[in-house]
Write a protein that holds these residues in place. Structure first.
Motif, short mmCIF file in Angstrom:
data_model
loop_
_atom_site.label_atom_id
_atom_site.label_comp_id
_atom_site.label_asym_id
_atom_site.label_seq_id
_atom_site.Cartn_x
_atom_site.Cartn_y
_atom_site.Cartn_z
N ASN A 13 0.82 -1.21 0.00
CA ASN A 13 0.00 0.00 0.00
C ASN A 13 0.85 1.26 0.00
OD1 ASN A 13 -3.04 -0.35 0.11
ND2 ASN A 13 -2.28 -2.00 1.40
N PHE A 52 1.82 1.66 -3.58
CA PHE A 52 0.70 2.21 -4.35
C PHE A 52 0.56 3.71 -4.10
CE2 PHE A 52 -3.73 3.59 -4.40
CZ PHE A 52 -4.01 3.41 -5.73
N PHE A 61 -2.25 5.23 -11.39
CA PHE A 61 -3.16 4.46 -10.54
C PHE A 61 -3.21 3.01 -11.01
CE2 PHE A 61 -4.53 8.22 -8.49
CZ PHE A 61 -5.23 7.83 -7.37
N SER A 62 -3.28 2.80 -12.29
CA SER A 62 -3.34 1.45 -12.83
C SER A 62 -2.07 0.66 -12.52
CB SER A 62 -3.57 1.50 -14.33
OG SER A 62 -3.58 0.22 -14.88
N GLN A 119 -1.75 0.01 -8.73
CA GLN A 119 -2.60 -1.09 -8.26
C GLN A 119 -2.04 -2.44 -8.67
OE1 GLN A 119 -5.03 -0.79 -6.18
NE2 GLN A 119 -5.65 -2.92 -6.19
N SER A 120 -1.55 -2.53 -9.89
CA SER A 120 -0.94 -3.79 -10.35
C SER A 120 0.29 -4.13 -9.52
CB SER A 120 -0.54 -3.67 -11.82
OG SER A 120 -1.67 -3.43 -12.62
N LYS A 160 0.91 -3.12 -6.50
CA LYS A 160 0.47 -3.43 -5.14
C LYS A 160 0.06 -4.90 -5.01
CE LYS A 160 -3.64 -2.45 -2.79
NZ LYS A 160 -4.71 -1.54 -2.40
#
Length: 107
Positions: A30, A33, A53-54, A57-58, A60
């Protein structure tokens, strides 16, 4: 998390260690991220923000999987149920903190 783990070490050291490792497996991805997703600011960087963001998240999800794999591979003895309880506790804590922040910033 640290005070809770320190209290747990007094009662049951192995469970507390497993709980803390679960929390760490949640926190480190996290943090990645957060760093990765919020690198860009401003309306002109909207495309880069969406990509960040994409990718964040990947990354993370990948880091969480690697974190669990490393814990299972290198930490012995381990109480798996407390590892997952620590991870789940951090998920619930994040939801609770998010709700509190949203409640305090209502317009």
């Amino acid at each position: 998390m640290i005070p809770l783990s320190l209290i747990g070490f007094l009662v049951h050291p192995l469970a507390a260690k497993s709980f803390l490792l679960g929390a760490i497996v949640y926190m480190l991805p996290n943090l990645y991220f957060t760093y990765y997703a919020f690198r860009y600011r401003g309306a002109q960087a909207a495309r880069w923000i969406a990509r960040s963001f994409s990718w964040g998240q990947s990354g993370k999800l990948a880091l969480a999987a690697v974190g669990f794999a490393l814990v299972f591979r290198f930490v012995q003895p381990l109480q798996v149920e407390f590892l997952f309880i620590g991870f789940g506790f951090m998920v619930v804590l994040q939801w609770f903190i998010g709700l509190q922040v949203a409640k305090n910033f209502r317009l």
